[in-house]
Design an enzyme around this catalytic site. Sequence first.
Site, PDB file in Angstrom:
ATOM      1  N   LYS A  95       0.333   3.561  -2.876  1.00  0.00           N
ATOM      2  CA  LYS A  95      -0.812   4.473  -2.934  1.00  0.00           C
ATOM      3  C   LYS A  95      -0.364   5.933  -2.932  1.00  0.00           C
ATOM      4  O   LYS A  95      -1.105   6.819  -3.376  1.00  0.00           O
ATOM      5  CB  LYS A  95      -1.757   4.226  -1.755  1.00  0.00           C
ATOM      6  N   SER A 112       0.796  -1.227   0.000  1.00  0.00           N
ATOM      7  CA  SER A 112       0.000   0.000   0.000  1.00  0.00           C
ATOM      8  C   SER A 112       0.829   1.278   0.000  1.00  0.00           C
ATOM      9  O   SER A 112       0.274   2.367  -0.182  1.00  0.00           O
ATOM     10  CB  SER A 112      -0.932   0.015   1.222  1.00  0.00           C
ATOM     11  N   SER A 151      -6.492   3.620   4.024  1.00  0.00           N
ATOM     12  CA  SER A 151      -5.782   2.795   3.044  1.00  0.00           C
ATOM     13  C   SER A 151      -6.743   2.071   2.109  1.00  0.00           C
ATOM     14  O   SER A 151      -6.555   0.903   1.770  1.00  0.00           O
ATOM     15  CB  SER A 151      -4.873   1.770   3.742  1.00  0.00           C
TER      16      SER A 151
END
Length: 388
Positions: free
Chosen positions: A58, A55, A115
């Site tokens: 991102k 993540s 997230s």
Amino acid sequence: MIRIFRFLPSVLLLTLLAAPASAFDTRAKAAFVMDITTGTVLLNKNADTPLPPASMSKLMTLYVAFEAIRDGRLSLEERLPVSSHAMSYGGSTMFLDTTDRIRVEDLLRGIIVLSGNDACAVIAEALSPDGTEAGFARFMTQRAQQMGMTNSTFANSNGWPAAGHMMSMRDLALLARHLIEDFPEFYPMFGETEFAFDGRAPQNTQNRNPLLKLGIGADGLKTGHTTKAGYGLVGSAKQADRRIVFVLSGLDSGQARAEEAEAIVSWAFRQFVEKSIVTAGTEVARADVWMGSVNSVGLTPAKDITTLVPVLGGDQVKAEVVYSGPLRAPIARGDQLAELVFAPEGLPESRVPLVAAEDVAKGGFLARLRTVSGLLLTRLQQGPEGAL
């Protein structure tokens, strides 16, 4: 050829004292720590190896979204539809469905704090050249390359495990620095500890960044975890006038990530102090000039140079000027000609550009004659084996 000049002891630059730094022995498989106030790299462990970023990638989706808002292609109040593809994501999500139309500002917080894999896909489809997440991933890769992130390729918008979705720790640190410096109006979002999006998932409101509530200056940026990537964190902290950015990857638990991140912040701020190396405009060396009106040109930094050194004083900092020469005239004042390379013992080296301190015009007949004569004399002194 490459010419390297070591500074003489009388040069002011070498009056700086520094003891060997106590290296941080991180448990992370890869790590990168930089003091972005001075540009000093404090730790580099496998930092240029492309790895699954989970993540943490991102952050690239967020950067592209911030650019679109700044450029007027997207607005915070705009409401975006949720596709069945975006809704299909599992893992960390905002629990969006195809009946939703979500404000961009909520999607940004959903990515930063929660997230949300689904939130990333919604943003991606809105900004993609072809309306697909795959098209957005290709755009992300191109934009990353333009920004200097040469070890980054993206297969999706959120770090969901996929072949070829990779980033290096140095690239993630560079991206973090861009987010902090390019978008100060949005950066405070990364320090938010909670986002209770419309109450639909009360168990999923907390920011996973373990440092935000510790009072150590931490204010961002993004955690990551998959089975293959392990536990990772792109973090930043500011104390007094200094800011650090750090990236960790490959830790075996969330607890290990929290402990390692806190230890790195403590080490970076407590074990180093900022020192001035040389001020802008100070001549630090002279470089040979080929066919010029003079035979050398002064080299100077274009801006003040500072670095971090260990708290305890000790040996001198080693420094040298590196350039490819002799340099061919004409030369204009301010042209970048060389690099100043230095490293307090125990730290990775730093490279700072040096520029011409003055103009050097192309030489006339006498200058060319002087150059050729000097070249012939050098060859005679070196003998048959000393041909240049």
